[in-house]
Design a protein around this motif. Structure first.
Motif, short mmCIF file in Angstrom:
data_model
loop_
_atom_site.label_atom_id
_atom_site.label_comp_id
_atom_site.label_asym_id
_atom_site.label_seq_id
_atom_site.Cartn_x
_atom_site.Cartn_y
_atom_site.Cartn_z
N GLY A 53 1.09 3.66 -5.89
CA GLY A 53 1.37 4.76 -4.99
C GLY A 53 0.99 4.51 -3.55
O GLY A 53 1.57 5.11 -2.63
N LEU A 54 0.02 3.62 -3.33
CA LEU A 54 -0.46 3.34 -1.98
C LEU A 54 0.13 2.06 -1.38
O LEU A 54 -0.10 1.75 -0.22
CB LEU A 54 -1.99 3.19 -2.00
N GLU A 55 0.89 1.33 -2.17
CA GLU A 55 1.37 0.02 -1.75
C GLU A 55 2.15 0.04 -0.45
O GLU A 55 2.10 -0.89 0.35
CB GLU A 55 2.22 -0.58 -2.89
N HIS A 56 2.85 1.15 -0.18
CA HIS A 56 3.66 1.23 1.05
C HIS A 56 2.79 1.34 2.30
O HIS A 56 3.29 1.17 3.42
CB HIS A 56 4.61 2.43 0.98
N LEU A 57 1.49 1.59 2.12
CA LEU A 57 0.59 1.76 3.27
C LEU A 57 -0.29 0.54 3.54
O LEU A 57 -0.85 0.43 4.63
CB LEU A 57 -0.32 2.97 3.04
N TYR A 58 -0.44 -0.35 2.58
CA TYR A 58 -1.40 -1.45 2.70
C TYR A 58 -0.73 -2.78 2.36
O TYR A 58 -0.39 -3.04 1.21
CB TYR A 58 -2.59 -1.23 1.76
N ALA A 59 -0.59 -3.63 3.37
CA ALA A 59 -0.03 -4.96 3.15
C ALA A 59 -1.08 -5.91 2.57
O ALA A 59 -0.75 -6.82 1.81
CB ALA A 59 0.52 -5.53 4.45
N ASP A 60 -2.34 -5.70 2.92
CA ASP A 60 -3.42 -6.55 2.44
C ASP A 60 -3.85 -6.10 1.04
O ASP A 60 -4.19 -4.92 0.84
CB ASP A 60 -4.61 -6.48 3.40
N LYS A 61 -3.87 -7.03 0.08
CA LYS A 61 -4.15 -6.65 -1.31
C LYS A 61 -5.59 -6.20 -1.51
O LYS A 61 -5.86 -5.32 -2.33
CB LYS A 61 -3.83 -7.82 -2.24
N TYR A 106 0.38 12.67 -11.82
CA TYR A 106 0.21 14.08 -11.46
C TYR A 106 -1.19 14.33 -10.90
O TYR A 106 -1.36 14.97 -9.85
CB TYR A 106 0.45 14.95 -12.69
N ARG A 107 -2.21 13.79 -11.56
CA ARG A 107 -3.59 14.00 -11.11
C ARG A 107 -3.84 13.32 -9.77
O ARG A 107 -4.45 13.91 -8.87
CB ARG A 107 -4.57 13.44 -12.15
N LEU A 108 -3.37 12.10 -9.63
CA LEU A 108 -3.58 11.37 -8.37
C LEU A 108 -2.87 12.04 -7.20
O LEU A 108 -3.40 12.13 -6.10
CB LEU A 108 -3.09 9.93 -8.52
N SER A 109 -1.66 12.51 -7.44
CA SER A 109 -0.87 13.14 -6.38
C SER A 109 -1.50 14.43 -5.90
O SER A 109 -1.38 14.80 -4.72
CB SER A 109 0.57 13.38 -6.85
N LYS A 110 -2.17 15.16 -6.79
CA LYS A 110 -2.89 16.37 -6.38
C LYS A 110 -4.08 16.02 -5.50
O LYS A 110 -4.46 16.79 -4.62
CB LYS A 110 -3.36 17.14 -7.62
N GLN A 111 -4.67 14.85 -5.72
CA GLN A 111 -5.84 14.42 -4.96
C GLN A 111 -5.45 13.89 -3.58
O GLN A 111 -6.15 14.12 -2.60
CB GLN A 111 -6.59 13.33 -5.74
N ASP A 112 -4.33 13.16 -3.50
CA ASP A 112 -3.98 12.46 -2.26
C ASP A 112 -2.47 12.53 -2.05
O ASP A 112 -1.69 11.96 -2.81
CB ASP A 112 -4.43 11.01 -2.34
N ALA A 113 -2.07 13.23 -0.99
CA ALA A 113 -0.65 13.44 -0.72
C ALA A 113 0.06 12.21 -0.16
O ALA A 113 1.28 12.20 -0.03
CB ALA A 113 -0.48 14.61 0.26
N ARG A 114 -0.69 11.17 0.17
CA ARG A 114 -0.06 9.97 0.73
C ARG A 114 0.66 9.13 -0.31
O ARG A 114 1.50 8.30 0.02
CB ARG A 114 -1.12 9.08 1.40
N LEU A 115 0.34 9.33 -1.56
CA LEU A 115 0.87 8.47 -2.61
C LEU A 115 2.38 8.66 -2.77
O LEU A 115 2.86 9.80 -2.79
CB LEU A 115 0.17 8.72 -3.95
N ALA A 116 3.09 7.56 -2.88
CA ALA A 116 4.55 7.59 -3.08
C ALA A 116 4.89 6.65 -4.23
O ALA A 116 4.61 5.44 -4.14
CB ALA A 116 5.28 7.18 -1.81
N PHE A 117 5.47 7.19 -5.27
CA PHE A 117 5.74 6.40 -6.47
C PHE A 117 7.24 6.14 -6.63
O PHE A 117 8.07 6.97 -6.24
CB PHE A 117 5.22 7.12 -7.72
#
Length: 224
Positions: free
Chosen positions: A130-138, A68-79
């Motif tokens: 939440g950000l994994e769908h945006l970054y292939a590089d670990k 909840y806190r992270l999603s309020k900070q950054d709308a890109r996150l998808a869980f």
């Protein structure tokens, strides 16, 4: 289908599969095999029983609050629809990890981790899922997850209230006051101040060589 007896030689093959992926492993390269083995054991148990191991100490509430806190900070996150998170006690070499298993997100941390470190690592690992769908590089995924987590935990206005006079040295009293205010290790407060441009590269590197005195020995903050 239930898996047979665990074979360590299959570990690399398993982690190349689409359904079981370790995203971020905290610690050093030496901790990575332990984190992987724990993940395999936990997911095998889940696959065969659809129940969490009894030694997994928390599951729902803490991670839901973090999302909840992270999603309020950054709308890109998808869980994923289901997140499984917990502490494990007494596992030598376990440093913590974020992972994906089928349609689930997994976050596991060692029970022995000091509270302030557990707070920041939980936010970083959840952000990584939440950000994994945006970054292939670990490495890029970890860097961005840390940035989002620290922004969530330490608002810019509050950081500026402590660092607004462009400090270049940080006595122990200042370090303790700031760490206690945010309930976070000072090294992460410095990272956040650096992200915001409040302190320079030189000040950041200099401050790393003068850590706040503490009787606790935290787990490594590096990621393998």
């Amino acid at each position: 289908m239930r898996r047979g007896k665990f074979n360590a030689n299959q570990l690399q093959i398993d982690f190349l599969s689409a359904y079981r992926q370790l995203l971020v492993s905290l610690g050093t390269a030496q901790n990575l095999p332990v984190n992987e083995a724990v993940f395999v054991k936990l997911t095998d148990h889940w696959e065969s029983t659809r129940q969490m191991p009894t030694d997994l100490l928390f599951q729902k509430s803490p991670v839901e609050a973090v999302i909840y806190r992270l999603s309020k900070q950054d709308a890109r996150l998808a869980f994923p629809a289901e997140m499984i998170a917990g502490d494990l006690r007494g596992v030598p070499g376990l440093t913590g990890f974020a992972a994906r298993f089928r349609e689930q997100g997994w976050v596991i941390l060692p029970f022995e981790l000091a509270g302030a470190y557990k707070q920041v690592f939980l936010h970083i690992l959840v952000a990584a899922i939440g950000l994994e769908h945006l970054y292939a590089d670990k490495a890029e995924l970890l860097d961005e997850a840390e940035r989002v987590a620290l922004a969530t935990l330490m608002p810019e206005a509050e950081i500026n209230s402590f660092f607004g006079v462009r400090l270049s040295r940080f006595p122990d009293s200042f370090r303790l006051d700031v760490s206690n205010y945010f309930n976070l290790p000072f090294e992460f407060v410095l990272k956040r101040a650096h992200q915001l441009g409040v302190i320079t590269d030189e000040v950041l590197e200099s401050a790393k060589g003068n850590p706040v005195r503490s009787t606790r020995r935290p787990q490594s903050s590096r990621a393998a």
